[in-house]
Design a protein around this motif. Structure first.
Motif, PDB file in Angstrom:
ATOM      1  N   SER A  10       0.863  -1.993   0.012  1.00 43.01           N
ATOM      2  CA  SER A  10       0.078   0.276  -0.517  1.00 43.01           C
ATOM      3  C   SER A  10       1.387   1.576  -0.006  1.00 43.01           C
ATOM      4  N   TRP A  45       0.745   3.542  -3.046  1.00 42.19           N
ATOM      5  CA  TRP A  45      -0.191   4.788  -3.036  1.00 42.19           C
ATOM      6  C   TRP A  45       0.139   6.113  -2.092  1.00 42.19           C
ATOM      7  N   GLN A  53      -0.172   9.206  -3.270  1.00 39.35           N
ATOM      8  CA  GLN A  53      -1.720   9.736  -3.542  1.00 39.35           C
ATOM      9  C   GLN A  53      -2.413  10.642  -2.856  1.00 39.35           C
ATOM     10  N   THR A  54      -2.244   9.817  -1.250  1.00 35.96           N
ATOM     11  CA  THR A  54      -2.495  10.562  -0.398  1.00 35.96           C
ATOM     12  C   THR A  54      -1.954  10.872   0.209  1.00 35.96           C
ATOM     13  N   ILE A  81      -7.595   7.423  -3.812  1.00 32.69           N
ATOM     14  CA  ILE A  81      -6.553   6.599  -4.768  1.00 32.69           C
ATOM     15  C   ILE A  81      -7.262   5.839  -5.503  1.00 32.69           C
ATOM     16  N   ARG A  82      -6.206   6.025  -6.982  1.00 32.02           N
ATOM     17  CA  ARG A  82      -6.776   5.869  -7.995  1.00 32.02           C
ATOM     18  C   ARG A  82      -5.893   5.510  -8.490  1.00 32.02           C
ATOM     19  N   GLY A  83      -6.614   3.685  -8.662  1.00 29.61           N
ATOM     20  CA  GLY A  83      -6.216   2.116  -9.021  1.00 29.61           C
ATOM     21  C   GLY A  83      -6.732   1.279  -9.412  1.00 29.61           C
ATOM     22  N   HIS A 123      -9.241  -3.971  -2.768  1.00 31.19           N
ATOM     23  CA  HIS A 123      -8.575  -2.705  -2.464  1.00 31.19           C
ATOM     24  C   HIS A 123      -9.757  -1.500  -1.720  1.00 31.19           C
ATOM     25  N   ALA A 164      -7.636   1.028   1.262  1.00 36.28           N
ATOM     26  CA  ALA A 164      -8.409   2.401   1.428  1.00 36.28           C
ATOM     27  C   ALA A 164      -9.370   3.297   2.480  1.00 36.28           C
ATOM     28  N   TYR A 200     -11.061   4.535  -2.828  1.00 43.61           N
ATOM     29  CA  TYR A 200     -10.551   3.991  -4.310  1.00 43.61           C
ATOM     30  C   TYR A 200     -11.276   4.254  -5.262  1.00 43.61           C
ATOM     31  N   VAL A 237      -3.587   2.056 -15.769  1.00 46.41           N
ATOM     32  CA  VAL A 237      -2.723   1.571 -14.431  1.00 46.41           C
ATOM     33  C   VAL A 237      -1.384   0.541 -15.064  1.00 46.41           C
ATOM     34  N   PHE A 291       1.889   8.217   5.077  1.00 43.24           N
ATOM     35  CA  PHE A 291       0.573   8.863   3.866  1.00 43.24           C
ATOM     36  C   PHE A 291       0.351   9.835   4.430  1.00 43.24           C
TER      37      PHE A 291
END
Ligand SMILES: NC(=O)c1ccc[n+]([C@@H]2O[C@H](COP(=O)([O-])OP(=O)(O)OC[C@H]3O[C@@H](n4cnc5c(N)ncnc54)[C@H](OP(=O)(O)O)[C@@H]3O)[C@@H](O)[C@H]2O)c1
Length: 277
Positions: A138, A141, A144-145, A151-153, A196, A200, A213, A221, A277
């Motif tokens: 994780s 991520w 992004q956080t 979180i784009r995935g 996922h 998130a 998410y 991705v 994060f």
């Protein structure tokens, strides 16, 4: 003396700390030891599992080894360990290895299975640790956080039972220092199957923010990740994610059986790593 390879990694650095705390004589192997900070008690050696000539010095006087799986390194490592009189090896393998399969499902399981095979036939006392997905994955991520709450995935509903690296290390330390683990295969999972999207949301609870998410097309991705991850490994990851969508990932109690403590939750892991994060 216990040799810890992969000693700068997610798992190995905890193995090192646990062994030092337990008062064991420990040597750490790294390809670039000058780039890490080491506990004062540790004997540090430069070495490369892909360069067998560097292993003889690293293995001199060593009784037990925590082994990181470098593709193709099994036979040369086994030969060096036999020359040095090593007795016990604990391998950080993969939950993808399938004992029933004639051909392993993808290159990740295949190269770990090859190293297992080299150890099985070696006469060394081996223990295999086969973890599920690391909760530490994780950390990809974190960028992004740090800049938002989304979180784009890929594959929001891909399921796994993410495992805390400190639990893998605790099992490794037990197997390296106690009797009764030779010939054992431990399947190490977190306590719960999580998608996922679940991860998130739990991360958000640990951070006190509403993280969610957002699913992107897998190919988008995949393209973004291809800058850092080799193609065959990337294919393996995406195939595994796609196959696990909507499933419940199996969980085991091997961590508790070996350490006497239940596996840490993903929420515990998120609290331990909140700063990232
Ligand atoms: N991520 C997952 O979800 C997952 C799940 C199941 C199994 N696994 C397996 O667990 C392992 C990853 O463990 P990790 O996260 O603790 O490692 P990591 O954080 O990725 O670190 C890699 C470690 O391996 C060492 N290393 C790499 N190549 C080496 C070489 N040629 N010779 C000697 N040392 C070498 C590095 O040491 P230096 O750079 O200091 O030399 C470093 O300590 C992999 O085998 C992976 O397949 C991962």
């Amino acid at each position: 003396m216990i040799l810890v390879t992969g000693a700068t990694g997610n798992v190995g650095r905890h193995v090192l700390d646990l062994l030092v705390a337990g008062g064991h004589a420990v040597r750490a192997l790294s390809r670039s030891p000058q780039e890490a900070v080491w506990p004062a008690e540790v004997d540090v050696v430069a070495g490369d599992l892909a360069a067998p000539a560097s292993l003889d010095a690293a293995l001199a006087g060593v009784e037990s080894v925590f082994l990181f799986a470098v593709p193709g390194s099994g036979p040369a490592f086994v030969a060096a360990a036999q020359r040095a009189g090593v007795r016990r090896v604990v391998l950080l393998s993969s939950g993808g290895v399938d004992d029933e399969a004639e051909v392993q499902d993808g290159p990740i399981a295949a190269y770990h299975a090859e190293i297992e095979q080299a150890l099985r036939g070696s006469g060394l006392a081996w223990t295999f640790l086969r973890p599920d997905v690391f909760a530490a994955n994780s950390l990809m991520w974190a960028g992004q956080t740090r800049s938002g709450d989304v979180i784009r995935g890929a594959h929001a509903e891909a399921a796994s039972a993410p495992v805390h690296e400190a639990d893998i290390a605790a099992v490794a330390a037990a197997a390296l220092t106690e009797d009764g683990h030779a010939g054992q295969v431990y399947r190490l999972t977190g306590p719960q199957s999580l998608s996922h999207a679940d991860q998130a949301a739990i991360l958000g609870r640990a951070l006190g923010r509403p993280i969610r998410y957002a699913e992107l097309p897998a190919e988008t991705v995949r393209q973004a990740m291809s800058a850092h991850v080799p193609g065959p490994i990337l294919d393996n990851i995406f195939t595994t994610w796609a196959a696990s969508v909507g499933r419940t990932a199996p969980t085991t109690t091997d961590i508790e059986k070996v350490t006497g403590r239940p596996a840490r939750s993903y929420h515990d892991w998120a609290l331990d790593h909140a700063a990232a994060f």
